[in-house]
Enzyme design. Structure first.
Site, PDB file in Angstrom:
ATOM      1  N   TYR A 170    -106.550  93.811  40.910  1.00  0.00           N
ATOM      2  CA  TYR A 170    -107.863  93.397  41.416  1.00  0.00           C
ATOM      3  C   TYR A 170    -108.326  94.300  42.569  1.00  0.00           C
ATOM      4  O   TYR A 170    -109.488  94.708  42.625  1.00  0.00           O
ATOM      5  CB  TYR A 170    -107.750  91.943  41.869  1.00  0.00           C
ATOM      6  CG  TYR A 170    -109.024  91.276  42.330  1.00  0.00           C
ATOM      7  CD1 TYR A 170    -109.936  90.767  41.413  1.00  0.00           C
ATOM      8  CD2 TYR A 170    -109.291  91.109  43.688  1.00  0.00           C
ATOM      9  CE1 TYR A 170    -111.095  90.117  41.853  1.00  0.00           C
ATOM     10  CE2 TYR A 170    -110.431  90.463  44.125  1.00  0.00           C
ATOM     11  CZ  TYR A 170    -111.332  89.963  43.201  1.00  0.00           C
ATOM     12  OH  TYR A 170    -112.467  89.323  43.632  1.00  0.00           O
ATOM     13  N   LYS A 209    -111.650  96.509  42.559  1.00  0.00           N
ATOM     14  CA  LYS A 209    -112.718  96.283  43.539  1.00  0.00           C
ATOM     15  C   LYS A 209    -112.960  97.518  44.406  1.00  0.00           C
ATOM     16  O   LYS A 209    -114.081  97.743  44.873  1.00  0.00           O
ATOM     17  CB  LYS A 209    -112.389  95.056  44.391  1.00  0.00           C
ATOM     18  CG  LYS A 209    -112.467  93.738  43.616  1.00  0.00           C
ATOM     19  CD  LYS A 209    -113.786  93.602  42.860  1.00  0.00           C
ATOM     20  CE  LYS A 209    -114.121  92.175  42.504  1.00  0.00           C
ATOM     21  NZ  LYS A 209    -115.362  92.083  41.684  1.00  0.00           N
TER      22      LYS A 209
HETATM   23  P1  NAP Z   1    -115.671  82.517  39.101  1.00  0.00           P
HETATM   24  O1  NAP Z   1    -116.090  81.188  39.643  1.00  0.00           O
HETATM   25  O2  NAP Z   1    -114.336  82.625  38.454  1.00  0.00           O
HETATM   26  O3  NAP Z   1    -116.813  83.016  38.098  1.00  0.00           O
HETATM   27  C1  NAP Z   1    -116.679  84.213  37.376  1.00  0.00           C
HETATM   28  C2  NAP Z   1    -117.488  84.100  36.104  1.00  0.00           C
HETATM   29  O4  NAP Z   1    -117.332  85.344  35.381  1.00  0.00           O
HETATM   30  C3  NAP Z   1    -116.997  82.985  35.187  1.00  0.00           C
HETATM   31  O5  NAP Z   1    -118.081  82.200  34.753  1.00  0.00           O
HETATM   32  C4  NAP Z   1    -116.331  83.760  34.067  1.00  0.00           C
HETATM   33  O6  NAP Z   1    -116.405  83.091  32.805  1.00  0.00           O
HETATM   34  C5  NAP Z   1    -117.154  85.030  34.021  1.00  0.00           C
HETATM   35  N1  NAP Z   1    -116.465  86.062  33.275  1.00  0.00           N
HETATM   36  C6  NAP Z   1    -115.148  86.394  33.332  1.00  0.00           C
HETATM   37  N2  NAP Z   1    -114.858  87.358  32.455  1.00  0.00           N
HETATM   38  C7  NAP Z   1    -116.011  87.655  31.824  1.00  0.00           C
HETATM   39  C8  NAP Z   1    -116.366  88.566  30.804  1.00  0.00           C
HETATM   40  N3  NAP Z   1    -115.449  89.384  30.239  1.00  0.00           N
HETATM   41  N4  NAP Z   1    -117.641  88.612  30.368  1.00  0.00           N
HETATM   42  C9  NAP Z   1    -118.556  87.790  30.898  1.00  0.00           C
HETATM   43  N5  NAP Z   1    -118.297  86.910  31.864  1.00  0.00           N
HETATM   44  C10 NAP Z   1    -117.040  86.829  32.334  1.00  0.00           C
HETATM   45  O7  NAP Z   1    -115.677  83.643  40.246  1.00  0.00           O
HETATM   46  P2  NAP Z   1    -116.562  83.822  41.577  1.00  0.00           P
HETATM   47  O8  NAP Z   1    -115.714  83.414  42.712  1.00  0.00           O
HETATM   48  O9  NAP Z   1    -117.926  83.270  41.409  1.00  0.00           O
HETATM   49  O10 NAP Z   1    -116.624  85.427  41.622  1.00  0.00           O
HETATM   50  C11 NAP Z   1    -117.759  86.198  41.240  1.00  0.00           C
HETATM   51  C12 NAP Z   1    -117.531  87.641  41.617  1.00  0.00           C
HETATM   52  O11 NAP Z   1    -117.318  87.765  43.019  1.00  0.00           O
HETATM   53  C13 NAP Z   1    -116.302  88.268  40.938  1.00  0.00           C
HETATM   54  O12 NAP Z   1    -116.559  89.613  40.626  1.00  0.00           O
HETATM   55  C14 NAP Z   1    -115.253  88.180  42.027  1.00  0.00           C
HETATM   56  O13 NAP Z   1    -114.243  89.123  41.833  1.00  0.00           O
HETATM   57  C15 NAP Z   1    -116.096  88.432  43.267  1.00  0.00           C
HETATM   58  N6  NAP Z   1    -115.490  87.950  44.500  1.00  0.00           N
HETATM   59  C16 NAP Z   1    -115.226  86.620  44.693  1.00  0.00           C
HETATM   60  C17 NAP Z   1    -114.655  86.210  45.887  1.00  0.00           C
HETATM   61  C18 NAP Z   1    -114.355  84.759  46.193  1.00  0.00           C
HETATM   62  O14 NAP Z   1    -113.789  84.488  47.266  1.00  0.00           O
HETATM   63  N7  NAP Z   1    -114.696  83.810  45.330  1.00  0.00           N
HETATM   64  C19 NAP Z   1    -114.353  87.144  46.891  1.00  0.00           C
HETATM   65  C20 NAP Z   1    -114.615  88.479  46.645  1.00  0.00           C
HETATM   66  C21 NAP Z   1    -115.198  88.876  45.460  1.00  0.00           C
HETATM   67  P3  NAP Z   1    -115.066  82.428  32.161  1.00  0.00           P
HETATM   68  O15 NAP Z   1    -114.841  81.184  32.920  1.00  0.00           O
HETATM   69  O16 NAP Z   1    -115.418  82.182  30.749  1.00  0.00           O
HETATM   70  O17 NAP Z   1    -113.956  83.421  32.340  1.00  0.00           O
END
Ligand code: NAP
Length: 252
Positions: free
Chosen positions: A153, A157
């Site tokens: 990851y 990133k």
């Molecule tokens: P999340 O709640 O897990 O949501 C991610 C979404 O992406 C889910 O709906 C997932 O669907 C979808 N997804 C995964 N693989 C996919 C694919 N191959 N094609 C299309 N959709 C796909 O995560 P989040 O926390 O909102 O994170 C959103 C972004 O922010 C990510 O890039 C994450 O790395 C980044 N981020 C998050 C945090 C944090 O603290 N939450 C911090 C830094 C960066 P499924 O459920 O079907 O897999």
């Protein structure tokens, strides 16, 4: 400002940060296309935005699949309008210490974040170049600076940052900006899964994390949606190739 109604693609917008970005950009007046694998999430955010009178198209698409992305982007252009805003937000984690990390967990993470952002950006840039206007916003993470248990990851990133800067260099002459947002701890299902892996309740994990953050709280999806809205706005055309840490304190 301006009369042009923009159309935004948000990947992984079925829940979490992406769903909140969809709400915010819809409020900003954009047509909204959401790509996700999770049909229940798509149905829920789609119905919510439609009920508020927004133009929204939800598409079940895997961002790491070339054909799936090409078909989805074409559908957006046909049914909503030229996609000139892209938010590459879809993401997964497959955490493990290096010695226990499988090749498939490495490949899956690279596939969704890097290959996914590449495929969606490559399809959508045609429409941006034609419109001589575009906004690409990529989700990086503070994990890009290194994070135990996240070799895959963190590499993805950090890769998003190099990808972003390169798009800024290549596409600037066509009125297209590219920027990255690197969130710290945001309360979503992703961080809930991390708490579970560490054997902590989500409440305890949030409290322990907040204590280490200068503003003394963890982030909400709206904190990230606000930053996306800034980069996507008509007035942000001179801001490009940047990485904005949205983490409640300084990171570098
Ligand atoms: P999340 O709640 O897990 O949501 C991610 C979404 O992406 C889910 O709906 C997932 O669907 C979808 N997804 C995964 N693989 C996919 C694919 N191959 N094609 C299309 N959709 C796909 O995560 P989040 O926390 O909102 O994170 C959103 C972004 O922010 C990510 O890039 C994450 O790395 C980044 N981020 C998050 C945090 C944090 O603290 N939450 C911090 C830094 C960066 P499924 O459920 O079907 O897999």
């Amino acid at each position: 400002m301006g009369e042009t109604q923009r159309t935004a693609i948000i990947t992984g917008g079925g829940r979490g940060i992406g769903a909140e970005v969809a709400r915010k950009l819809a409020e900003d007046g954009m047509n909204i296309a959401i790509f996700d694998l999770d049909q229940a999430g798509l149905d829920s955010i789609g119905a919510e935005l439609k009920a508020k009178g927004h133009n929204v198209l939800t598409i079940s698409a895997d961002v790491s699949n070339e054909e799936s992305v090409a078909a989805a982007v074409q559908r957006v252009a046909d049914e909503l309008g030229a996609p000139t805003v892209v938010v590459n937000n879809a993401g997964i984690i497959r955490d493990n210490l290096l010695f226990k990390m499988s090749v498939s967990d490495w490949d899956l993470v690279m596939g969704v974040h890097l290959r996914g952002a590449f495929l969606v950006s490559r399809e959508a840039q045609k429409h941006m170049v034609q419109a001589k206007w575009g906004r690409i916003i990529n989700l990086s993470s503070t994990s890009a600076l290194g994070n135990r248990g996240q070799a895959n990851y963190a590499a993805a990133k950090a890769g998003m940052q190099g990808f972003t800067k390169t798009l800024a260099l290549e596409l600037g002459r066509y009125g297209v900006t590219a920027n990255a947002i690197a969130p710290g701890f945001i309360e979503t299902e992703m961080t809930a899964a991390t708490a579970e892996r560490l054997g902590l309740s989500f409440e305890d994990f949030v409290a322990a994390s907040a204590a280490k953050i200068p503003v003394q709280r963890t982030g909400k999806p709206a904190d990230i949606a606000n930053a996306v809205s800034f980069f996507a706005s008509e007035n942000s055309g001179f801001v490009s190739g940047q990485v904005l840490y949205v983490a409640g304190g300084p990171k570098a």
